[in-house]
Design an enzyme around this catalytic site. Structure first.
Site, PDB file in Angstrom:
ATOM      1  N   TRP A 127       0.862  -1.183   0.000  1.00  0.00           N
ATOM      2  CA  TRP A 127       0.000   0.000   0.000  1.00  0.00           C
ATOM      3  C   TRP A 127       0.897   1.231   0.000  1.00  0.00           C
ATOM      4  O   TRP A 127       1.770   1.367   0.871  1.00  0.00           O
ATOM      5  CB  TRP A 127      -0.875  -0.037   1.245  1.00  0.00           C
ATOM      6  N   ASP A 208      -0.936  -5.486   8.982  1.00  0.00           N
ATOM      7  CA  ASP A 208      -1.947  -4.507   8.597  1.00  0.00           C
ATOM      8  C   ASP A 208      -3.174  -5.302   8.151  1.00  0.00           C
ATOM      9  O   ASP A 208      -3.157  -5.962   7.113  1.00  0.00           O
ATOM     10  CB  ASP A 208      -1.427  -3.615   7.463  1.00  0.00           C
ATOM     11  N   ALA A 210      -6.648  -4.692   7.052  1.00  0.00           N
ATOM     12  CA  ALA A 210      -7.594  -3.662   6.617  1.00  0.00           C
ATOM     13  C   ALA A 210      -8.866  -4.229   6.017  1.00  0.00           C
ATOM     14  O   ALA A 210      -9.844  -3.491   5.850  1.00  0.00           O
ATOM     15  CB  ALA A 210      -6.923  -2.752   5.588  1.00  0.00           C
ATOM     16  N   LYS A 243     -13.587  -0.703   5.997  1.00  0.00           N
ATOM     17  CA  LYS A 243     -14.143  -1.502   4.912  1.00  0.00           C
ATOM     18  C   LYS A 243     -15.227  -2.449   5.410  1.00  0.00           C
ATOM     19  O   LYS A 243     -16.341  -2.448   4.890  1.00  0.00           O
ATOM     20  CB  LYS A 243     -13.035  -2.304   4.219  1.00  0.00           C
TER      21      LYS A 243
END
Length: 394
Positions: A127, A208, A210, A243
């Site tokens: 990312w 991470d 997400a 999300k």
């Protein structure tokens, strides 16, 4: 003083969004922006979240601060969602953060405070904001091989070879599921092997997370993270609610620091609270309040999980449709990897020149590295994208 400031490089995704808005073509397709969209191009408020907001409006009696770490109940319910029973509560220090990005930044801050000489090993690609934040903070970065553009899968041998170059105390940044920007994930067998090598060199994993719930389901998407915390002496986890709860603008995230030694929790928890105080003092609560309400109510949680499953399976269906269309139009199965990827994103693995040709000739917008947001498609636009990919010779 202001005359000494230098113009900063424009954010490529934001610039792409602006170019899309200015494009007059009615059949243009936006596959750039990283938010979920339904078949009508909207990012809806989830039913359970809307119900929780109505209840909160009736029940909330104060806007006073919750505490430097946020509401402990939010941390408890997020810990259960992400970690399940893989570790005990006594092993986990946690603070609420402004989104998953805030959690990532706070995690890097903790690393810098504990070990300023640590190198952060990041997947190639990763990312973009990972690299931007690390550059801004002045932390040393080392890439490890990850995506194989030829196969659309993971270069696992290259990944392991590069991880073995890490030093004790270094950080290996991992994507818990639904790798961004590629969509290519490790198998559980590969995860376990990677964990062994990280422990072998004495590095510390930072995850991470997400997109929990966007890949193979809430539990399956948490499996790798749980395997890491069970096997590694220390783990850092930055998790986002943007999300899977659809609350992007509420900026809701959590940073967790997990240790196999429960005696370290007190100091770690105090450190995380201290870092919150230095950066933004008290974290935002509205989104976190909605999350803990949804997770704490059986009816709301069941509806949330059902809608999240609809989102997940809808994206899988679009992946399958696109792979099938490409097979028919190209007379090749070389795009089958798109159906195997998970999450919102996939990376085609083509050149920036081909991405620009997709935009110029066909009105299809994706990031220059060929990352595309699968959720930006629908049944009507899948054939158009497939034909455009074939036409530009990808």
């Amino acid at each position: 003083m202001f005359d000494q400031l230098k113009e900063q490089p424009a954010d490529k995704i934001l610039a792409l969004m602006q170019a899309f808005r200015e494009d007059p073509r009615e059949d243009k397709i936006d596959l750039g922006v990283g938010v979920y969209k339904d078949a009508h191009g909207n990012t809806p408020i989830m039913r359970a979240v809307k119900a929780a907001e109505k209840r909160l409006w009736d029940e909330e009696t104060t806007k006073a601060y919750t505490g430097l770490a946020g509401d402990p109940l939010f941390a408890e319910r997020m810990r259960d969602l992400v970690l399940g029973d893989s570790v005990s509560a006594e092993q986990v220090a946690a603070v609420a953060t402004p989104g998953g990005t805030g959690a990532v930044r706070q995690g890097f801050d903790m690393v810098r405070l504990a070990n300023p000489d640590a190198t952060i090993h990041v997947s190639d690609p990763t990312w973009p904001n990972h690299l931007s934040i690390l550059k801004h903070m002045g932390l040393p970065v080392a890439p490890y091989r990850y995506f194989d553009s030829d196969t659309g899968g993971v270069d696992f041998a290259g990944m392991i070879a590069d991880i073995l170059k890490a030093r004790p105390g270094d950080i290996v940044l991992l994507h818990g599921c639904c790798h961004n920007p590629t969509g290519a994930n490790l198998s559980m067998v590969e995860w376990k092997h990677a964990i062994e090598k990280i422990n072998e060199v004495g590095a510390i994993p930072m995850i991470d997370l997400a997109y929990q719930g966007f890949g193979d389901g809430l539990e399956a998407d948490a499996a790798a993270t749980r395997a890491v915390v069970e096997a590694c002496p220390e783990t850092i986890i930055a998790a986002s609610c943007s999300k899977n709860f659809g609350i992007y603008r509420e900026r809701t995230g959590i940073l967790m620091a997990v240790s196999q030694d429960p005696s370290r929790k007190k100091v770690t928890q105090g450190t995380l609270a201290y870092l919150n105080r230095q950066n933004y003092s008290f974290p935002p609560d509205h989104g976190a309040r909605l999350v803990l309400m949804v997770l704490g109510d059986d009816e709301l949680r069941a509806d949330w999980e059902a809608e999240l499953e609809e989102v997940r399976t809808g994206m899988l269906e679009l992946r399958r449709l696109l792979a099938d269309e490409l097979r028919q139009r190209s007379n090749s199965d070389r795009f089958e990897f798109l159906a195997e990827h998970r999450g919102m994103f996939s990376r085609l693995g083509c050149s920036p020149e081909m991405v620009e040709k997709l935009r110029a000739d066909h009105g299809i917008y994706m990031v220059g590295d060929s990352r595309m947001n699968i959720a930006g498609l629908n049944r009507d636009t899948v054939p158009k994208l497939a034909q455009a990919i074939v036409d530009v010779g990808i």
